[in-house]
Design a protein around this motif. Structure first.
Motif, short mmCIF file in Angstrom:
data_model
loop_
_atom_site.label_atom_id
_atom_site.label_comp_id
_atom_site.label_asym_id
_atom_site.label_seq_id
_atom_site.Cartn_x
_atom_site.Cartn_y
_atom_site.Cartn_z
N GLU A 1 -0.08 5.07 1.25
CA GLU A 1 -1.29 5.01 2.09
C GLU A 1 -0.95 4.61 3.53
O GLU A 1 -1.81 4.14 4.26
N LEU B 1 0.84 -1.20 0.00
CA LEU B 1 0.00 0.00 0.00
C LEU B 1 0.88 1.25 0.00
O LEU B 1 0.82 2.07 0.93
N ALA C 1 -6.35 7.22 3.47
CA ALA C 1 -7.56 7.77 2.85
C ALA C 1 -8.83 7.28 3.52
O ALA C 1 -9.88 7.91 3.41
N THR D 1 -5.79 2.24 5.43
CA THR D 1 -5.14 3.24 4.60
C THR D 1 -5.43 4.64 5.14
O THR D 1 -6.45 4.87 5.80
#
Length: 318
Positions: free
Chosen positions: A51, A48, A271, A269
């Protein structure tokens, strides 16, 4: 007419376990309060990039937002080598009033480089035991669970290695074992290995992500072993989780497994954090709880959020 689930009588359940090992010390299971049973304050993986959950102030804000809605505790499933930031967890717990449980364990092989995995050969169970009894990375913060992972519809050699080490550490300490099911699959394979071959008591096992593979028959079979079932993370486009969740919880409660159910946010994450515009930890209480209460009743939801986590994560620590 409001739906009334079939709830087990208290004297039909397993004997309540001992303390939940939080980052501030062992706690009586009934003192967890409303619990997010699977989430992440910190997480860093090469899978990821960009993130990463590494910002301490963002973690503090997320906990505060969860607390403002009545949240009392969060179980962080981030295992060894993925940026747990254990040294920050006690301060975050004190500052926000949210109890935190940290994890040891090992994720799927794709989350690590070969050097890290090679360095753990022959000593993985010892690492888990040390982090459960002495502390994580010299921080003095003890883990309260062992997190491992299965594969997609199967268990590869890495999964069998990590689960064997987890079982050894469980038998040495009493710690519960939490399992990431890849897209919700291989639940029965995991239970056959952990509870069959490796002789871990089923009520010491928590299966995660069952909502990502919404097969009611498999969920009921898994519950019949006596393990705990975690439904964690809001829906993604290809998971179709939230809209099937009421039916799953209702079916499992009516089959007598209401004491096995857990809910979590699984924020992995940046986000996805509420402070960055995502659902984050507050989603569990802000949106999911009232929707599920309307579908399965307030009594069952209270058990899922307050009673069941203490039963799942409490242990008679050796």
């Amino acid at each position: 007419m409001q739906y009334e689930p079939t709830l087990p009588a208290d004297d039909d359940m397993d004997v309540a376990p001992g303390g939940v090992r939080t980052v501030l010390g062992d706690l009586a299971p009934e003192d967890l309060g409303i619990c997010d049973a699977h989430d992440h304050l910190f997480f860093r993986s090469p899978r990821l990039p960009g993130e990463e959950l590494v910002d301490v102030s963002a973690a503090r804000a997320e906990l505060a937002a969860f607390r403002s809605l009545g949240g009392g505790s969060v179980v962080q499933w981030t295992p060894y080598g993925l940026g747990r930031q254990a040294a920050h967890l006690p301060g975050l717990s004190r500052e926000t009033g949210v109890r935190i449980v940290a994890a040891t364990g090992l994720h799927q092989a794709v989350h690590y480089d070969e050097a890290t995995l090679d360095g753990l050969r022959g000593r993985l169970a010892d690492v888990f035991v040390t982090e459960l009894t002495e502390g994580i990375g010299g921080s003095g913060v003890r883990a309260g669970l062992i997190k491992v992972a299965g594969g997609f519809h199967a268990l590869d050699a890495h999964a069998r290695w990590t689960m064997t080490a987890a079982a050894e550490a469980h038998h040495a300490t009493g710690a519960p074992i939490a399992v990431h099911l890849e897209l919700g699959t291989a639940a029965l394979d995991v239970l056959d290995l952990l509870c069959g071959t490796l002789e871990v008591a089923p009520h010491r096992v928590i299966l995660g992500h069952l909502n990502r593979f919404p097969d009611l028959m498999t969920q009921r079979q898994a519950a019949s072993y006596g393990c705990h079932l975690a439904f964690d993370g809001p829906s993604r486009a290809h998971h179709a989780m939230d809209w099937r969740l009421p039916d799953a919880l209702r079916a499992l409660a009516d089959a007598g497994f209401g004491d096995r159910l857990l809910l979590g946010g699984d924020t992995t994450t940046a986000a996805a954090r509420s402070v960055d515009g995502g659902p984050g930890m507050p989603y569990l209480l802000r949106r999911l709880r009232p929707r599920l209460e309307a579908a399965v009743g307030a009594d069952l939801m209270t058990r899922i959020l307050t009673v069941n986590p203490g039963r799942a994560y409490g242990a008679e620590w050796a």
